[in-house]
Design a protein around this motif. Structure first.
Motif, PDB file in Angstrom:
ATOM      1  N   ARG A 210     -69.782  11.929  65.436  1.00  0.00           N
ATOM      2  CA  ARG A 210     -68.854  12.974  64.944  1.00  0.00           C
ATOM      3  C   ARG A 210     -69.585  14.139  65.320  1.00  0.00           C
ATOM      4  O   ARG A 210     -68.973  15.307  64.996  1.00  0.00           O
ATOM      5  CB  ARG A 210     -69.123  13.074  63.370  1.00  0.00           C
ATOM      6  CG  ARG A 210     -68.042  11.940  62.689  1.00  0.00           C
ATOM      7  CD  ARG A 210     -68.472  11.613  61.181  1.00  0.00           C
ATOM      8  NE  ARG A 210     -67.844  10.684  60.727  1.00  0.00           N
ATOM      9  CZ  ARG A 210     -67.991   9.147  60.942  1.00  0.00           C
ATOM     10  NH1 ARG A 210     -69.126   8.705  61.822  1.00  0.00           N
ATOM     11  NH2 ARG A 210     -67.259   8.285  60.518  1.00  0.00           N
ATOM     12  N   ARG A 211     -70.282  14.296  66.220  1.00  0.00           N
ATOM     13  CA  ARG A 211     -70.823  15.456  67.021  1.00  0.00           C
ATOM     14  C   ARG A 211     -69.741  16.298  67.609  1.00  0.00           C
ATOM     15  O   ARG A 211     -69.960  17.675  67.403  1.00  0.00           O
ATOM     16  CB  ARG A 211     -72.253  15.359  68.084  1.00  0.00           C
ATOM     17  CG  ARG A 211     -72.596  16.273  68.725  1.00  0.00           C
ATOM     18  CD  ARG A 211     -73.882  16.173  69.604  1.00  0.00           C
ATOM     19  NE  ARG A 211     -74.390  17.194  69.915  1.00  0.00           N
ATOM     20  CZ  ARG A 211     -75.536  17.207  70.756  1.00  0.00           C
ATOM     21  NH1 ARG A 211     -76.021  16.095  70.884  1.00  0.00           N
ATOM     22  NH2 ARG A 211     -76.272  18.294  71.080  1.00  0.00           N
ATOM     23  N   GLU A 212     -68.996  15.790  68.183  1.00  0.00           N
ATOM     24  CA  GLU A 212     -67.850  16.792  68.942  1.00  0.00           C
ATOM     25  C   GLU A 212     -67.166  17.373  67.901  1.00  0.00           C
ATOM     26  O   GLU A 212     -66.661  18.625  67.985  1.00  0.00           O
ATOM     27  CB  GLU A 212     -67.054  16.077  69.799  1.00  0.00           C
ATOM     28  CG  GLU A 212     -65.887  16.572  70.701  1.00  0.00           C
ATOM     29  CD  GLU A 212     -66.263  17.931  71.056  1.00  0.00           C
ATOM     30  OE1 GLU A 212     -65.553  18.956  71.016  1.00  0.00           O
ATOM     31  OE2 GLU A 212     -67.615  17.967  71.722  1.00  0.00           O
ATOM     32  N   ALA A 213     -66.670  16.842  66.581  1.00  0.00           N
ATOM     33  CA  ALA A 213     -65.960  16.991  65.633  1.00  0.00           C
ATOM     34  C   ALA A 213     -66.576  18.307  64.934  1.00  0.00           C
ATOM     35  O   ALA A 213     -65.779  19.251  64.630  1.00  0.00           O
ATOM     36  CB  ALA A 213     -65.399  15.990  64.612  1.00  0.00           C
ATOM     37  N   LEU A 214     -67.950  18.177  64.736  1.00  0.00           N
ATOM     38  CA  LEU A 214     -68.665  19.418  63.842  1.00  0.00           C
ATOM     39  C   LEU A 214     -68.915  20.463  64.945  1.00  0.00           C
ATOM     40  O   LEU A 214     -68.465  21.384  64.626  1.00  0.00           O
ATOM     41  CB  LEU A 214     -70.173  18.673  63.818  1.00  0.00           C
ATOM     42  CG  LEU A 214     -70.315  17.789  62.751  1.00  0.00           C
ATOM     43  CD1 LEU A 214     -71.403  16.800  62.880  1.00  0.00           C
ATOM     44  CD2 LEU A 214     -70.060  18.551  61.201  1.00  0.00           C
ATOM     45  N   ALA A 215     -69.093  20.024  66.415  1.00  0.00           N
ATOM     46  CA  ALA A 215     -69.031  21.350  67.437  1.00  0.00           C
ATOM     47  C   ALA A 215     -67.907  22.111  67.364  1.00  0.00           C
ATOM     48  O   ALA A 215     -67.870  23.310  67.889  1.00  0.00           O
ATOM     49  CB  ALA A 215     -69.522  20.433  68.704  1.00  0.00           C
ATOM     50  N   ARG A 216     -66.711  21.238  67.234  1.00  0.00           N
ATOM     51  CA  ARG A 216     -65.501  21.877  67.605  1.00  0.00           C
ATOM     52  C   ARG A 216     -64.991  23.033  66.622  1.00  0.00           C
ATOM     53  O   ARG A 216     -64.866  24.170  66.670  1.00  0.00           O
ATOM     54  CB  ARG A 216     -64.376  20.960  67.285  1.00  0.00           C
ATOM     55  CG  ARG A 216     -63.014  21.699  67.798  1.00  0.00           C
ATOM     56  CD  ARG A 216     -61.775  20.511  67.812  1.00  0.00           C
ATOM     57  NE  ARG A 216     -62.007  19.511  66.707  1.00  0.00           N
ATOM     58  CZ  ARG A 216     -62.235  18.381  66.569  1.00  0.00           C
ATOM     59  NH1 ARG A 216     -62.558  17.728  67.941  1.00  0.00           N
ATOM     60  NH2 ARG A 216     -62.091  17.593  65.905  1.00  0.00           N
TER      61      ARG A 216
END
Length: 391
Positions: A210-216
């Motif tokens: 979920r790193r990309e979702a958090l980073a977004r």
């Protein structure tokens, strides 16, 4: 404000000093209930205290030492030089603004040190008999709601209380400055990077998926306006809300916001800086998800009904906050996604460094709120076994 003078003032017959590392000591040791210092400070503030007024410790881990005196006062003695300056000033401003949403401030006691300057030695507030923090009373309510009880009304009440608090503290608001968005992004990016680096096992897999979702969401921060900043609470979560018995209240409880020391994960200079109102709101919204996770641990199972409650509670809190906030210019809702993502990452990093048994809670919230890439096979989140003292 009453003050003591000197590098080694005598308070209640005890010698108070500051160690080389900044710790405040009483006869060479940490202040403690029963040493008479809290009683002497309380007497200086309220004036009508019996000479033999009892002292009783508040049994929680704290940076500072809080002592109940005469079963009617709480004396918070600083653990480190200048540790309560921020809290003292904010509580004084809230008291001057007529706030009933925080514990009543009786006064604070200063210390004029010949080498270190002026600072706060202690803060004296009212004692709330029977009070519990939100990691107890809120969890009880969520467990009951999952079992079919009506949703409690306190999320909306808390939203109103925080709005009133912000309206008072927002008198000192000023423009955040052109570099605010960049600074917010850097702080949030750092929180996520640290969480990734320190989180392993199944929790780490779910986080990385979920790193990309958090980073977004974090990347949305530079797209926001600088807006206004002022001294906010800084560490606002349900654990900072006490519920005490109140027969006159609709639900039999009085809700009181406590602990204005700021975010303990920041250094002293960063805690002192003004910030956006949305950070307090984001932290409180995140804590609703964390309470839902603790409730599932209490229940001994992953139960979607707990997060369904959190969805409703978040909406009720935010709607009430917006409706009650007189100074609408203080709050930018576009900051919420980035601040929430940062706070969840910070919770994981805090757990890794200080409280490993806590990481299940932000793990649950992240797994619930953010879409997984499924890049790495992951197990579904499940709560650890319930242990009454582990949360």
């Amino acid at each position: 404000m009453n003050s003591f003078d000197g590098s080694h003032p005598v308070v209640g017959g005890r010698r108070v000093s500051v160690a080389d590392d900044g710790r405040v000591l009483v006869d060479g040791a940490r202040p403690a209930a029963g040493d008479g210092v809290a009683r002497a400070i309380a007497a200086l503030v309220v004036g009508d205290l019996p000479a033999d007024a009892p002292e009783r410790a508040i049994a929680v881990d704290q940076t500072n030492t809080s002592v109940i005196v005469d079963e009617r006062l709480v004396v918070k003695i600083v653990g480190r030089w200048a540790a309560a300056d921020r809290a003292g000033l904010l509580l004084e401003r809230l008291a001057a603004g007529g706030s009933h949403d925080v514990a009543r401030l009786h006064g604070r006691v200063g210390w004029r040190h010949p080498q270190l300057g002026d600072s706060t030695l202690a803060i004296v507030t009212e004692y709330l008999p029977g009070a519990e923090d939100g990691w107890t009373w809120a969890v009880d309510d969520v467990v009951a709601a999952v079992a079919g009880a009506p949703d409690p009304a306190w999320p909306a009440e808390l939203g109103t209380k925080v709005a009133r608090m912000h309206d008072v503290l927002g008198d000192a608001a000023s423009s955040a400055g052109a570099d605010a968005a960049t600074a917010r992004l850097a702080r949030a990016d750092d929180a996520l990077t640290r969480a990734i680096a320190t989180t392993d096992g199944p929790t780490g897999v779910r986080l990385r998926n979920r790193r990309e979702a958090l980073a977004r969401d974090i990347r949305s921060l530079p797209k926001t306006r600088p807006g206004l900043e002022f001294p906010i609470h800084g560490d606002l979560h349900l654990g900072q809300v006490l519920a005490s018995p109140d027969a006159a209240a609709p639900d039999g409880r009085r809700y009181t916001i406590i602990d204005f020391d700021g975010d303990p994960q920041l250094d002293a200079a960063d805690r002192e800086r003004a910030d956006a109102a949305a950070r307090d709101v984001a932290h409180l919204l995140v804590s609703l998800d964390l309470v839902a996770a603790v409730a599932q641990k209490r229940l001994g199972r992953a139960d979607p009904a707990a997060f369904a409650w959190a969805d409703r509670a978040r909406a009720a809190l935010l709607d009430a906050y917006l409706a009650a906030l007189a100074r609408a210019e203080l709050f930018d809702p576009h900051l919420l996604p980035g601040f929430e993502a940062e706070q969840l990452a910070a919770e994981l990093h805090y757990a890794a460094g200080f409280l490993p048994g806590w990481r299940y809670a932000p793990d649950a919230a992240i797994a619930h709120r953010y879409a997984s890439t499924n890049e790495t096979p992951e197990d579904p989140w499940t709560p650890p076994p319930f242990e009454p003292t582990s949360t």
